[in-house]
Design an enzyme around this catalytic site. Structure first.
Site, PDB file in Angstrom:
ATOM      1  N   ILE A 101       0.828  -1.194   0.000  1.00  0.00           N
ATOM      2  CA  ILE A 101       0.000   0.000   0.000  1.00  0.00           C
ATOM      3  C   ILE A 101       0.870   1.254   0.000  1.00  0.00           C
ATOM      4  O   ILE A 101       2.008   1.224   0.464  1.00  0.00           O
ATOM      5  CB  ILE A 101      -0.966  -0.025   1.224  1.00  0.00           C
ATOM      6  CG1 ILE A 101      -1.942   1.157   1.217  1.00  0.00           C
ATOM      7  CG2 ILE A 101      -0.208  -0.122   2.533  1.00  0.00           C
ATOM      8  CD1 ILE A 101      -3.062   1.047   2.257  1.00  0.00           C
ATOM      9  N   CYS A 102       0.322   2.317  -0.545  1.00  0.00           N
ATOM     10  CA  CYS A 102       0.897   3.659  -0.498  1.00  0.00           C
ATOM     11  C   CYS A 102       2.163   3.746  -1.359  1.00  0.00           C
ATOM     12  O   CYS A 102       2.110   3.537  -2.562  1.00  0.00           O
ATOM     13  CB  CYS A 102       1.142   4.070   0.949  1.00  0.00           C
ATOM     14  SG  CYS A 102       1.465   5.822   1.199  1.00  0.00           S
ATOM     15  N   ALA A 103       3.292   4.031  -0.760  1.00  0.00           N
ATOM     16  CA  ALA A 103       4.545   4.142  -1.505  1.00  0.00           C
ATOM     17  C   ALA A 103       5.142   2.782  -1.852  1.00  0.00           C
ATOM     18  O   ALA A 103       5.912   2.659  -2.809  1.00  0.00           O
ATOM     19  CB  ALA A 103       5.563   4.942  -0.685  1.00  0.00           C
ATOM     20  N   ALA A 149      -2.812  -0.806  -2.889  1.00  0.00           N
ATOM     21  CA  ALA A 149      -3.732   0.288  -2.552  1.00  0.00           C
ATOM     22  C   ALA A 149      -2.954   1.590  -2.564  1.00  0.00           C
ATOM     23  O   ALA A 149      -1.729   1.612  -2.474  1.00  0.00           O
ATOM     24  CB  ALA A 149      -4.381   0.044  -1.199  1.00  0.00           C
TER      25      ALA A 149
END
Length: 180
Positions: A101-103, A149
């Site tokens: 998720i994210c980075a 995500a």
């Protein structure tokens, strides 16, 4: 049931890590939290999290899924782990489950060359690192053995997708109802 391994480092996004741990445990899925360095890490927002184990002690075990929270510099710190690189390489070779998720999809998985032929999303600050063949502008993307995500705001949806993948739609919907 094999446990899910959530891997953290100094600078990991606390909301993403804790949401996954919390919701999976609500669904009865065993979770082990591993750190790449010290058992206690300081997250991206200065919150201390204590891991269950060090990643080096988890390498040879079998995991249902490996989950990579984002956050900076957490994702970058994770991307510097040779143990993690080897573990993820083996998992992708065997089409075993990974979630990021994210980075983390860009900073870890893309850096390790693991996204070829996959669809993935990530935080808007990092999407330019993914090729246009890989990047999908969605909050959560489930592509074969990979769930990604785009950031902390999608942490619950991300966790529910993990639960759906491991335990089925019915269990995911049950946990979603509990959370409303």
């Amino acid at each position: 049931m094999n446990s899910v391994l959530v891997i953290i480092a100094n600078g990991s996004e606390e909301l993403e890590a804790i949401t996954v741990i919390n919701l999976l445990r609500r669904a009865g899925i065993p979770v082990v939290v591993a750190s790449i360095s010290n058992l206690q890490i300081k997250g991206a927002r200065g919150i201390n999290i204590v891991a269950d184990k060090l990643l080096k002690d988890c390498f040879s075990k079998t995991w249902k899924m490996v989950v990579l929270p984002g956050g900076m510099p957490g994702a970058e710190n994770l991307s510097n782990s040779d143990i993690l690189k080897k573990m993820l390489g083996h998992r992708f070779e065997k089409n075993e489950l990974v979630a990021a998720i994210c980075a983390s999809p860009a900073v870890i998985l893309n850096k390790f060359g693991l996204l070829d032929g996959m669809n993935a999303t990530c935080h808007e600050d990092f999407y330019h690192q993914l090729s246009k063949e890989v990047y999908v502008d969605e909050s959560v993307v489930n592509s074969e053995n990979l769930i990604t995500a785009n950031g902390p705001g999608s942490a619950i949806k991300f966790s529910l997708e993990i639960i759906k993948t491991i335990r089925g739609k019915k269990e995911s919907e049950k946990i979603e109802r509990i959370m409303s």
